[in-house]
Design a protein around this motif. Structure first.
Motif, PDB file in Angstrom:
ATOM      1  N   LYS A 185       0.860  -1.182   0.000  1.00 48.60           N
ATOM      2  CA  LYS A 185       0.000   0.000   0.000  1.00 48.60           C
ATOM      3  C   LYS A 185       0.902   1.239   0.000  1.00 48.60           C
ATOM      4  CE  LYS A 185      -3.490  -2.458   2.738  1.00 48.60           C
ATOM      5  NZ  LYS A 185      -4.362  -2.775   1.593  1.00 48.60           N
ATOM      6  N   TYR A 186       0.832   2.000  -1.072  1.00 52.02           N
ATOM      7  CA  TYR A 186       1.662   3.199  -1.172  1.00 52.02           C
ATOM      8  C   TYR A 186       1.066   4.148  -2.203  1.00 52.02           C
ATOM      9  CZ  TYR A 186       3.548   0.731  -5.265  1.00 52.02           C
ATOM     10  OH  TYR A 186       3.682   0.060  -6.445  1.00 52.02           O
ATOM     11  N   PHE A 187       1.603   5.372  -2.168  1.00 46.85           N
ATOM     12  CA  PHE A 187       1.261   6.403  -3.157  1.00 46.85           C
ATOM     13  C   PHE A 187       2.585   6.917  -3.717  1.00 46.85           C
ATOM     14  CE2 PHE A 187       0.361  10.843  -4.354  1.00 46.85           C
ATOM     15  CZ  PHE A 187      -0.682  10.635  -5.235  1.00 46.85           C
ATOM     16  N   ARG A 188       2.745   6.819  -5.052  1.00 47.87           N
ATOM     17  CA  ARG A 188       4.041   7.145  -5.657  1.00 47.87           C
ATOM     18  C   ARG A 188       3.853   8.102  -6.832  1.00 47.87           C
ATOM     19  NH1 ARG A 188       7.219   1.976  -7.141  1.00 47.87           N
ATOM     20  NH2 ARG A 188       5.492   1.748  -8.618  1.00 47.87           N
ATOM     21  N   ASN A 189       4.676   9.142  -6.880  1.00 47.75           N
ATOM     22  CA  ASN A 189       4.690  10.099  -7.984  1.00 47.75           C
ATOM     23  C   ASN A 189       6.073  10.126  -8.625  1.00 47.75           C
ATOM     24  OD1 ASN A 189       2.087  11.266  -8.177  1.00 47.75           O
ATOM     25  ND2 ASN A 189       2.443  12.371  -6.263  1.00 47.75           N
ATOM     26  N   ARG A 190       6.070  10.330  -9.948  1.00 50.35           N
ATOM     27  CA  ARG A 190       7.339  10.459 -10.670  1.00 50.35           C
ATOM     28  C   ARG A 190       7.136  11.431 -11.825  1.00 50.35           C
ATOM     29  NH1 ARG A 190      12.050   6.637 -12.115  1.00 50.35           N
ATOM     30  NH2 ARG A 190      12.943   7.678 -13.942  1.00 50.35           N
ATOM     31  N   ILE A 191       8.110  12.333 -11.985  1.00 49.51           N
ATOM     32  CA  ILE A 191       8.079  13.296 -13.088  1.00 49.51           C
ATOM     33  C   ILE A 191       9.355  13.133 -13.907  1.00 49.51           C
ATOM     34  CG2 ILE A 191       7.985  15.726 -13.733  1.00 49.51           C
ATOM     35  CD1 ILE A 191       6.582  16.293 -11.106  1.00 49.51           C
ATOM     36  N   ASP A 192       9.206  12.984 -15.227  1.00 48.38           N
ATOM     37  CA  ASP A 192      10.342  12.906 -16.152  1.00 48.38           C
ATOM     38  C   ASP A 192      10.198  14.008 -17.185  1.00 48.38           C
ATOM     39  OD1 ASP A 192      11.787  10.067 -15.671  1.00 48.38           O
ATOM     40  OD2 ASP A 192       9.627   9.858 -15.361  1.00 48.38           O
ATOM     41  N   GLY A 193      11.329  14.594 -17.563  1.00 46.81           N
ATOM     42  CA  GLY A 193      11.286  15.651 -18.573  1.00 46.81           C
ATOM     43  C   GLY A 193      12.585  15.726 -19.361  1.00 46.81           C
ATOM     44  N   SER A 194      12.460  16.111 -20.632  1.00 45.71           N
ATOM     45  CA  SER A 194      13.631  16.299 -21.498  1.00 45.71           C
ATOM     46  C   SER A 194      13.357  17.440 -22.448  1.00 45.71           C
ATOM     47  CB  SER A 194      13.935  15.024 -22.310  1.00 45.71           C
ATOM     48  OG  SER A 194      14.285  13.946 -21.479  1.00 45.71           O
ATOM     49  N   THR A 195      14.409  18.166 -22.792  1.00 48.44           N
ATOM     50  CA  THR A 195      14.298  19.187 -23.823  1.00 48.44           C
ATOM     51  C   THR A 195      15.522  19.100 -24.720  1.00 48.44           C
ATOM     52  OG1 THR A 195      14.016  21.556 -24.253  1.00 48.44           O
ATOM     53  CG2 THR A 195      15.390  20.951 -22.374  1.00 48.44           C
ATOM     54  N   TYR A 196      15.301  19.366 -26.003  1.00 49.48           N
ATOM     55  CA  TYR A 196      16.352  19.247 -27.003  1.00 49.48           C
ATOM     56  C   TYR A 196      16.454  20.560 -27.775  1.00 49.48           C
ATOM     57  CZ  TYR A 196      15.641  14.278 -26.066  1.00 49.48           C
ATOM     58  OH  TYR A 196      15.516  13.056 -25.459  1.00 49.48           O
ATOM     59  N   TYR A 197      17.694  20.922 -28.094  1.00 48.01           N
ATOM     60  CA  TYR A 197      17.903  22.151 -28.855  1.00 48.01           C
ATOM     61  C   TYR A 197      19.113  21.959 -29.764  1.00 48.01           C
ATOM     62  CZ  TYR A 197      19.121  26.965 -30.008  1.00 48.01           C
ATOM     63  OH  TYR A 197      19.439  28.112 -30.684  1.00 48.01           O
TER      64      TYR A 197
ATOM     65  N   TYR B  84      21.710  23.755 -31.893  1.00 40.54           N
ATOM     66  CA  TYR B  84      22.246  25.103 -32.066  1.00 40.54           C
ATOM     67  C   TYR B  84      23.245  25.196 -33.215  1.00 40.54           C
ATOM     68  CZ  TYR B  84      25.840  23.030 -29.016  1.00 40.54           C
ATOM     69  OH  TYR B  84      26.786  22.196 -28.455  1.00 40.54           O
ATOM     70  N   ALA B  85      23.562  24.092 -33.842  1.00 40.44           N
ATOM     71  CA  ALA B  85      24.387  24.067 -35.049  1.00 40.44           C
ATOM     72  C   ALA B  85      24.129  22.734 -35.723  1.00 40.44           C
ATOM     73  CB  ALA B  85      25.869  24.241 -34.720  1.00 40.44           C
ATOM     74  N   ASP B  86      24.533  22.627 -36.982  1.00 41.08           N
ATOM     75  CA  ASP B  86      24.278  21.402 -37.728  1.00 41.08           C
ATOM     76  C   ASP B  86      24.962  20.218 -37.061  1.00 41.08           C
ATOM     77  OD1 ASP B  86      23.377  19.722 -39.721  1.00 41.08           O
ATOM     78  OD2 ASP B  86      25.087  20.111 -41.042  1.00 41.08           O
ATOM     79  N   GLY B  87      24.157  19.279 -36.547  1.00 39.05           N
ATOM     80  CA  GLY B  87      24.693  18.097 -35.893  1.00 39.05           C
ATOM     81  C   GLY B  87      25.003  18.275 -34.423  1.00 39.05           C
ATOM     82  N   TRP B  88      24.926  19.503 -33.907  1.00 42.50           N
ATOM     83  CA  TRP B  88      25.208  19.771 -32.492  1.00 42.50           C
ATOM     84  C   TRP B  88      23.878  19.940 -31.758  1.00 42.50           C
ATOM     85  CZ3 TRP B  88      30.259  20.725 -30.314  1.00 42.50           C
ATOM     86  CH2 TRP B  88      31.299  20.578 -31.229  1.00 42.50           C
ATOM     87  N   VAL B  89      23.589  19.016 -30.867  1.00 36.80           N
ATOM     88  CA  VAL B  89      22.303  19.008 -30.160  1.00 36.80           C
ATOM     89  C   VAL B  89      22.553  19.001 -28.657  1.00 36.80           C
ATOM     90  CG1 VAL B  89      20.131  17.784 -29.789  1.00 36.80           C
ATOM     91  CG2 VAL B  89      21.196  17.756 -32.048  1.00 36.80           C
ATOM     92  N   ALA B  90      21.947  19.964 -27.978  1.00 37.25           N
ATOM     93  CA  ALA B  90      22.006  20.008 -26.513  1.00 37.25           C
ATOM     94  C   ALA B  90      20.773  19.310 -25.948  1.00 37.25           C
ATOM     95  CB  ALA B  90      22.075  21.452 -26.028  1.00 37.25           C
ATOM     96  N   HIS B  91      20.991  18.513 -24.909  1.00 41.03           N
ATOM     97  CA  HIS B  91      19.911  17.717 -24.309  1.00 41.03           C
ATOM     98  C   HIS B  91      19.956  17.898 -22.798  1.00 41.03           C
ATOM     99  CE1 HIS B  91      18.428  13.439 -23.098  1.00 41.03           C
ATOM    100  NE2 HIS B  91      17.493  14.346 -22.933  1.00 41.03           N
ATOM    101  N   LEU B  92      18.872  18.422 -22.247  1.00 37.66           N
ATOM    102  CA  LEU B  92      18.748  18.580 -20.804  1.00 37.66           C
ATOM    103  C   LEU B  92      17.660  17.627 -20.316  1.00 37.66           C
ATOM    104  CD1 LEU B  92      19.399  20.030 -18.127  1.00 37.66           C
ATOM    105  CD2 LEU B  92      17.678  21.750 -18.756  1.00 37.66           C
ATOM    106  N   ARG B  93      18.011  16.743 -19.385  1.00 40.58           N
ATOM    107  CA  ARG B  93      17.073  15.740 -18.877  1.00 40.58           C
ATOM    108  C   ARG B  93      16.985  15.841 -17.365  1.00 40.58           C
ATOM    109  NH1 ARG B  93      18.238  11.225 -16.375  1.00 40.58           N
ATOM    110  NH2 ARG B  93      20.425  11.338 -17.029  1.00 40.58           N
ATOM    111  N   GLY B  94      15.784  15.601 -16.845  1.00 47.34           N
ATOM    112  CA  GLY B  94      15.608  15.596 -15.402  1.00 47.34           C
ATOM    113  C   GLY B  94      14.506  14.645 -14.986  1.00 47.34           C
ATOM    114  N   ALA B  95      14.600  14.132 -13.755  1.00 48.02           N
ATOM    115  CA  ALA B  95      13.581  13.229 -13.227  1.00 48.02           C
ATOM    116  C   ALA B  95      13.584  13.326 -11.709  1.00 48.02           C
ATOM    117  CB  ALA B  95      13.837  11.791 -13.673  1.00 48.02           C
ATOM    118  N   THR B  96      12.433  13.148 -11.128  1.00 44.40           N
ATOM    119  CA  THR B  96      12.319  13.119  -9.675  1.00 44.40           C
ATOM    120  C   THR B  96      11.113  12.274  -9.291  1.00 44.40           C
ATOM    121  OG1 THR B  96      12.170  14.480  -7.673  1.00 44.40           O
ATOM    122  CG2 THR B  96      10.885  15.202  -9.566  1.00 44.40           C
ATOM    123  N   GLY B  97      11.147  11.705  -8.091  1.00 41.79           N
ATOM    124  CA  GLY B  97      10.044  10.866  -7.655  1.00 41.79           C
ATOM    125  C   GLY B  97      10.004  10.714  -6.143  1.00 41.79           C
ATOM    126  N   TYR B  98       8.830  10.357  -5.646  1.00 42.10           N
ATOM    127  CA  TYR B  98       8.660  10.148  -4.205  1.00 42.10           C
ATOM    128  C   TYR B  98       7.583   9.075  -4.005  1.00 42.10           C
ATOM    129  CZ  TYR B  98       7.878  10.960   0.762  1.00 42.10           C
ATOM    130  OH  TYR B  98       7.770  10.797   2.118  1.00 42.10           O
TER     131      TYR B  98
END
Length: 766
Positions: free
Chosen positions: A603-615, A617-631
């Protein structure tokens, strides 16, 4: 005497002229060799065996009772040859009888192909026009030879030769054999560009589809010469230059030269780049009531001073069209007006928004779907018959049909309807195989060596339903899973299905126990908008912790035994990524909520959030920021070890799997945590190898932490401090599957954490 001689000569000439001019006497035609004069009393056909004599006479332009006319006889001869029924025809005169002597063309008994290895016999038979029991003619054979050669040239074999052979049989029948020498594939040895200054030859070679032959392209056909692909490459070059501001660009010529040995091509593109333009004034001219230009200007992606970009203009038109449609305007026509200042190299853009013609969808025709049911395609349409026509909705409909992944090709065409205010939409699809039997082999640092097999049908009986059975055996985890999905449950846009599964995990190296989970799940998933989705899932499974070591933590030993889990899961997802496998821009976010306790032991209550963003900024150069948290919060008792969070490995490189977090002081077993957070900042970039190799480098820094277990104890090492690492790696989309290698080193860590410098993931499917 002289006068008398001249008189007799005159009589001779007159008499001769009379004889030649007399209609009752014959003369010979130089065209046919048939004597003229007289009347045809009979037409006799000789040599006809299969063709009836009456059929032969029907093609003649001279008939019984007609005069022997050489012109009509000559036309009759040509008429008989034109039928294709005869190998030879002669027409002669036998007194008052016109004799037609024919030699019939043979009938084809069988057609065979020899020497074809690269192209199937069935494909060759489909290409030629001749068939068994059809009359043989040399013209048709030569035409079929050209068709076969064209087929080989499309596959890049310009050195192929085809020689037809005839085997004579009885009863005027033949066997026709095409002897084929396929030759080697005609490769593209060199691609050159003339007139390019802004971009190098190497840059432009990356733009076009055709590639130069190299050893690593052994699984690709892009380095074989294809004239149709050459036309496509011209369009790719044009789009590339327009995207980068060269509005006057044109391809002057594209020349393919075949080497004397017919083994390779040299391709030369002559281009005229022209000047590069910047964006000047950008305006929106609106002629619709109650609609202002400011409302649509927000959808414009180009600003004054930017380099001109034709793709950005098209994207702005799409966004404006969608926005106008959301505001309730059904009939709108948005066209970008380009005003080019060739002296200042500036382009002014005016988006002209007019009321479009009032057109309604009269009918939607679907063709080409032999196996897939009509309703499977029709339900993906955002338009129905009777709706106001909307170009943006039509584009979305086409994309939804393509996303089904049931078809090799999807063509959507709009044609006029039965009235000026009606339109007909024709959809033509070409189906592809949707069933798959796959074997899997590979290695990962997390699970070790692995093998597996699966069988799946994504379009069951043409209904769009999916059914799969898969199994995987690995050193650390083995699974068996049966899944079924109904994409339109109860006729609504709800994807519903079930899973039956069994999972066995070996956690001896990290937590001194093994586990087994067996159960089933019911699920439903549906879109709220084009980018927002919601899902529900109910899971009932039996969890078992066994094979606990004698030296294991007392907290692990307390978990031994079987427990029943009854869990309801809710997910809410947001996705704007341009590509789900290799994204370069966009955002992905998902909230997952689990509630266990409606029956069962946990018996439990669980939350989880996942997120990613991509950008990018040049041909073939991609920045990726990822985050996750849960309880996870216990509702009764403690949260079992199988329901906790673990951190390390793929989500925190530089640390081993389950290498971070609460750990027993004596045994060193990982105990998991009730909360966690993790993040990663990564940049991927090309490393100088050709793009089609699929090799990219990346640098990254990962961070995160995990903590808290109930009850707390002095026997547990648990600081909840921040951990961080940094590293680099390589990824390769290889022909045998994805391969990744990462090297990372902890920057912030606790002394009881388990580190891991190198992480390898190798997978293949065949």
């Amino acid at each position: 005497m002289l006068v008398l001689a001249r008189f007799f000569l005159f009589l001779t000439v007159v008499a001769g002229g009379f004889l030649f001019a007399s209609p009752g006497l014959a003369q010979t035609s130089p065209q046919t060799g048939v004597q003229t004069g007289g009347v045809v009393r009979e037409i006799r056909v000789e040599g006809a065996r299969r063709v009836e004599p009456g059929t032969v006479r029907s093609y003649l332009l001279i008939h019984k009772g007609d005069a022997f006319d050489p012109e009509r006889i000559d036309k009759s001869l040509k008429s008989l040859f034109a039928t294709g029924l005869f190998a030879d025809v002669t027409i002669r005169r036998d007194g008052d009888v016109l004799v037609v002597d024919v030699v019939e063309n043979p009938v084809i008994n069988e057609i065979a192909f020899e020497g074809n290895k690269r192209i199937k016999t069935a494909d060759l038979k489909a290409e030629i026009s001749l068939r068994p029991r059809v009359i043989y003619t040399r013209t048709k054979v030569q035409n079929d030879v050209e068709r076969i050669l064209t087929l080989y040239r499309r596959s890049g074999r310009f050195a192929a030769t085809v020689e037809p052979k005839v085997i004579q049989l009885d009863q005027n029948r033949i066997n026709l054999v095409y002897e084929i020498h396929e030759g080697d594939v005609t490769r593209v040895q060199n691609i050159r560009f003339v007139g390019n200054h802004a971009f190098t030859d190497s840059d432009l070679r990356d733009v076009i589809r055709t590639k130069e032959t190299r050893w690593y392209r052994f699984l690709s056909s892009d380095d074989t010469y294809d004239p149709d692909r050459l036309t496509y490459d011209r369009e790719l070059l044009r789009r590339f230059y327009l995207k980068n501001g060269y509005a006057d660009f044109r391809v002057s010529s594209s020349v393919a030269e075949l080497t004397p040995d017919h083994k390779a091509f040299f391709i030369t593109y002559t281009v005229d780049e022209g000047p590069r333009y910047r964006v000047g004034n950008v305006k929106v001219a609106v002629k619709l009531r109650n609609l202002t230009s400011a409302t649509l200007m927000r959808e414009n992606t180009l600003k004054r001073g930017d380099w001109y970009n034709a793709d950005a203009v098209d994207k702005s038109v799409e966004k404006m069209t969608a926005q106008v449609g959301n505001l309730g305007y059904a009939f709108v026509d948005i066209r970008p007006r380009i005003n080019r200042d060739r002296k200042k190299h500036v382009i002014d853009i005016t988006y002209q928004v007019d009321e479009g013609p009032r057109v309604f969808v009269e009918r939607i025709n679907i063709s080409g779907n032999v196996r897939t049911l009509d309703r499977v395609i029709r339900r993906e349409f955002r338009l129905v018959e009777g709706d106001a026509f909307d170009a943006a909705k039509l584009r979305r409909s086409k994309k939804r049909i393509q996303d089904l992944d049931f078809f090799k090709k999807v063509d959507v065409e709009q044609v006029p309807g039965s009235a000026p205010d009606k339109t007909v939409i024709n959809v033509k699809v070409k189906e592809k195989s949707t069933g798959a039997l796959s074997l899997t082999a590979g290695y990962s640092t997390t699970n070790g060596a692995l093998v597996g097999a699966s069988i799946r049908e994504r379009n069951l009986l043409g209904t769009g339903r999916s059914l799969s059975l898969s199994t995987q055996i690995a050193q650390s985890q083995s699974t068996v899973n049966l899944s079924f999905t109904e994409p339109y449950f109860l006729g609504r846009d709800i994807s519903a299905g079930f899973d039956i599964f069994h999972t066995a995990s070996n956690r001896q190296s990290t937590s001194s126990f093994n586990s087994k989970s067996t159960g089933f799940a019911l699920r439903a998933h549906y879109p709220l908008t084009d980018t927002l989705t919601q899902g529900w899932r109910y899971t009932l499974r039996s969890n078992q912790v066994d094979s606990v070591k004698d030296t294991a933590s007392t907290f692990i030993k307390a978990q031994a035994g079987k427990r029943m889990l009854s869990e309801v899961t809710h997910t809410l997802g947001y996705d704007t990524r341009d590509d789900k496998r290799n994204p370069t821009e966009g955002v992905f976010a998902q909230l997952t909520t689990d509630l266990a306790g409606l029956g069962g032991d946990s018996k439990y209550f669980r939350n989880r959030i996942d997120g990613s963003t991509y950008y990018q900024y040049a041909d073939g150069w991609v920045a990726h920021l990822r985050g996750a948290t849960g309880y996870v919060m216990p509702l009764s008792g403690n949260v079992t070890i199988l329901d906790r969070f673990f951190l390390g490995g793929d989500d925190l490189r530089g640390f081993a799997s389950s290498g971070v977090g609460p750990r027993d002081r004596v045994s060193g077993d990982a105990l998991g945590g009730q909360w966690f957070y993790s993040g990663s900042l990564e940049t991927s970039f090309p490393i100088g190898l050709p793009k089609e190799l699929g090799v990219a480098g990346h640098v990254f820094t990962d961070f995160g932490s995990i903590g808290k277990i109930v009850p707390s104890s002095s026997e547990v090492q648990n600081t909840g401090s921040l951990r961080a690492s940094a590293g680099f790696g390589l990824s390769w989309s290889s022909p045998i599957g994805p391969i990744g290698v990462d090297f990372a080193w902890p920057v912030l860590h606790e002394k009881y954490d388990k580190s891991e410098v190198m992480r390898v993931n190798i997978g293949t499917r065949f």
